[in-house]
Scaffold this motif. Structure first.
Motif, mmCIF file in Angstrom:
data_model
loop_
_atom_site.group_PDB
_atom_site.id
_atom_site.type_symbol
_atom_site.label_atom_id
_atom_site.label_comp_id
_atom_site.label_asym_id
_atom_site.label_seq_id
_atom_site.Cartn_x
_atom_site.Cartn_y
_atom_site.Cartn_z
ATOM 1 N N SER A 432 32.782 -109.649 71.242
ATOM 2 C CA SER A 432 34.245 -109.629 71.369
ATOM 3 C C SER A 432 34.842 -110.932 70.862
ATOM 4 O O SER A 432 34.118 -111.856 70.489
ATOM 5 C CB SER A 432 34.624 -109.453 72.843
ATOM 6 O OG SER A 432 34.230 -110.597 73.581
ATOM 7 N N GLY A 433 36.153 -111.010 70.846
ATOM 8 C CA GLY A 433 36.792 -112.258 70.451
ATOM 9 C C GLY A 433 38.290 -112.109 70.241
ATOM 10 O O GLY A 433 38.868 -111.038 70.441
ATOM 11 N N TRP A 454 37.061 -106.005 70.926
ATOM 12 C CA TRP A 454 35.635 -105.994 71.274
ATOM 13 C C TRP A 454 34.954 -104.767 70.699
ATOM 14 O O TRP A 454 35.634 -103.807 70.329
ATOM 15 C CB TRP A 454 35.439 -106.044 72.791
ATOM 16 C CG TRP A 454 35.776 -104.803 73.539
ATOM 17 C CD1 TRP A 454 34.927 -103.838 73.956
ATOM 18 C CD2 TRP A 454 37.083 -104.384 73.976
ATOM 19 N NE1 TRP A 454 35.603 -102.851 74.621
ATOM 20 C CE2 TRP A 454 36.936 -103.153 74.656
ATOM 21 C CE3 TRP A 454 38.368 -104.929 73.868
ATOM 22 C CZ2 TRP A 454 37.990 -102.465 75.216
ATOM 23 C CZ3 TRP A 454 39.437 -104.233 74.426
ATOM 24 C CH2 TRP A 454 39.247 -103.013 75.090
HETATM 25 N N1 PHE Z 1 32.530 -105.981 64.466
HETATM 26 C C1 PHE Z 1 31.666 -106.560 65.442
HETATM 27 C C2 PHE Z 1 30.236 -106.046 65.201
HETATM 28 O O1 PHE Z 1 30.046 -105.330 64.268
HETATM 29 C C3 PHE Z 1 32.092 -106.255 66.836
HETATM 30 C C4 PHE Z 1 33.410 -106.936 67.156
HETATM 31 C C5 PHE Z 1 34.548 -106.188 67.163
HETATM 32 C C6 PHE Z 1 33.450 -108.263 67.461
HETATM 33 C C7 PHE Z 1 35.764 -106.775 67.447
HETATM 34 C C8 PHE Z 1 34.649 -108.860 67.790
HETATM 35 C C9 PHE Z 1 35.791 -108.123 67.764
HETATM 36 O O2 PHE Z 1 29.324 -106.364 65.937
#
Ligand code: PHE
Length: 494
Positions: A432-433, A454
């Motif tokens: 997440s972030g 996330w």
């Molecule tokens: N896109 C990231 C992944 O593939 C997951 C993620 C989504 C991280 C949204 C942060 C925010 O693992």
């Protein structure tokens, strides 16, 4: 004999019998299968008190498969005796016959045959023989096993020609409302019966509340789809809207560049990503936005130094199979930024992504991602942690921990861990972030808007939920369809 015929014949037998009759005996007399008589008993019982039937079991002697063969073709020893010509037969030739070995031993001990040691030939020792084994078996076959004595029966049993079986039968006698004529019971109360009033004279068949229902003939959802339904439900309960994820093919621009992922990032290599050869390139991009993305990568801006490299459109044009659903989130946030007036949003998606992975028990080259995105003014890391707590509580996960992580497009970034009661350890459940300004501001979102997000995989919780240890049992050509049929509906919180 038809069912009704058996029923009537049975009633006539019961009428004549004094005391009662055994269903096996009736079957033998009528020359029908015992099951037919049992069926007639059941039907008559359903009519009320016409007959009374008591179940009982008795021992019976029956011929085995080999016993039937002997009853037909003679005992081994008799067949040996009959195949010996006057001039005798070489021993090895006799042994080649299917009944040779057993028959030889038995015929020798009955002194029916003799061996000429010198010539190694077998000769008849008597004029004729009486095949008692066959006779006895024929007696049993005709239902006269009781004429044999214990010694005979046990001997035949030892030779595996006879076996003792327990048979269940009914002892049938007259019931209180016994009658030899059967009145058919009505199974339905019709409008005509009510109108004419003749329902009063009819007999109705009682309902069988114990009867099993017919299993509905219908399709079966794959476990992944069952778990997806549950996650979707959770997002909907939390007021999220589903994003359109119906494109597996994406350009590098939306999959990477718009997310401030530099063009030399290792994820953009052939080893990690499937690129398309036809069509290899995408051509349509929002021009102004593309220029701003190019600028933030190569020169920086919005308070950032950027990556300071020579950003190339050719790299951004490359088509690929999307490696994460964040590509969809990016498109949706860009779209949101094009609105005249910003409105807060809560978006989610659950769909397939592709990565060029080495395949093993837990990795395939494709899987599903679950992603949540919230955009509003003044959101903080605390909001992200709060919403994640709420989300995971709805899944039945209450012990949650966060660990600092890195993503090119979020800052700060956090991996989520949950305590697995079965494994007795903390396991990673997602990432997440807070999306970086270098990603959001070129899109045109207002400066005071924060976007938290996330992501997690759908396969992981599905495998845990359905106790599947190898992903190849869940997805691919090794999937057992019975597993799909048998997997129950999913309730994530129980
Ligand atoms: N896109 C990231 C992944 O593939 C997951 C993620 C989504 C991280 C949204 C942060 C925010 O693992």
């Amino acid at each position: 004999m038809a069912d009704a015929g058996v029923m009537e014949a049975l009633l006539r037998r019961v009428e004549k019998a004094d005391g009662g009759v055994d269903s096996l005996e009736v079957a033998a007399d009528l020359g029908v299968d015992h099951q037919m008589v049992v069926g007639a008993v059941k039907s008559l019982q359903a009519l009320g008190d016409v007959i009374s039937a008591e179940q009982r079991s008795s021992k019976q002697w029956e011929l085995t498969g080999e016993g039937n063969e002997v009853a037909e073709q003679g005992s081994h020893e008799a067949r040996v005796f009959n195949s010996i010509p006057v001039e005798g037969i070489p021993r090895n030739e006799l042994m080649k016959l299917a009944f040779g070995k057993v028959g030889f031993t038995k015929a020798m001990s009955s002194k029916w045959i003799k061996v000429d040691k010198e010539q190694d030939r077998i000769f008849k020792a008597v004029e004729s023989v009486e095949d008692q084994v066959k006779e006895k078996l024929l007696q049993v076959q005709s239902g006269q096993a009781s004429l044999l004595d214990d010694k005979d029966r046990n001997e035949l049993k030892k030779r595996k020609l006879l076996s003792e079986v327990t048979v269940k039968s009914y002892w049938i006698s007259k019931g209180q409302s016994f009658s030899t004529t059967i009145t058919k019971q009505e199974t339905e109360l019709t409008a005509e019966m009510i109108a004419s009033g003749n329902w009063k004279e009819k007999k109705f068949k009682p309902y069988n509340f114990e009867a099993m229902g017919i299993a509905p003939d219908c399709g079966h959802l794959h476990p992944l789809m069952k778990v997806r339904t549950q996650f979707r439900q959770i997002f909907l309960e939390m007021g999220f809207t589903e994003m359109p994820t119906n494109n597996f093919i994406e350009s590098s621009f939306w999959n990477f560049d718009s997310l401030f992922q530099p063009q030399q990032h290792p994820a953009r290599d052939q080893h990690d990503t499937f690129f398309l050869s036809d069509p290899a390139l995408a051509h349509e991009f929002p021009t102004d936005y593309l220029e701003r993305v190019k600028k933030v990568h190569s020169e920086g801006g919005y308070g950032s130094q950027g990556y300071k490299y020579d950003w190339k459109i050719e790299e951004a044009q490359k088509n690929l199979l999307r490696t994460h659903t964040t590509a969809v989130s990016s498109r949706m946030l860009y779209k949101l930024a094009q609105q005249k007036e910003f409105t807060p949003v809560k978006y989610f998606s659950i769909d397939r992504v592709f990565r060029n992975e080495t395949l093993d028990a837990t990795h395939l080259a494709e899987f599903h991602q679950i992603e949540g995105v919230v955009a509003d003014r003044g959101l903080t890391l605390g909001d992200l942690m709060g919403i994640l707590h709420q989300f995971f509580t709805k899944l039945g996960i209450t012990k949650l921990r966060f660990k600092p992580a890195f993503n090119p497009y979020t800052e700060p970034s956090m991996e989520m861990f949950s305590y697995h009661e079965g494994l007795k350890k903390w396991v990673e459940v997602g990432n997440s972030g807070v999306f970086r300004p270098e990603m959001l501001l070129p899109m045109g979102l207002p400066e005071d808007v924060t976007v938290i997000a996330w992501g997690l995989s759908l396969e992981r919780p599905t495998m845990i939920k359905y106790g599947i240890n190898n992903i190849r049992e869940l997805v691919g050509h090794k999937v057992n369809l019975q597993m799909v049929y048998d997997s129950p509906v999913c309730r994530l919180d129980s």
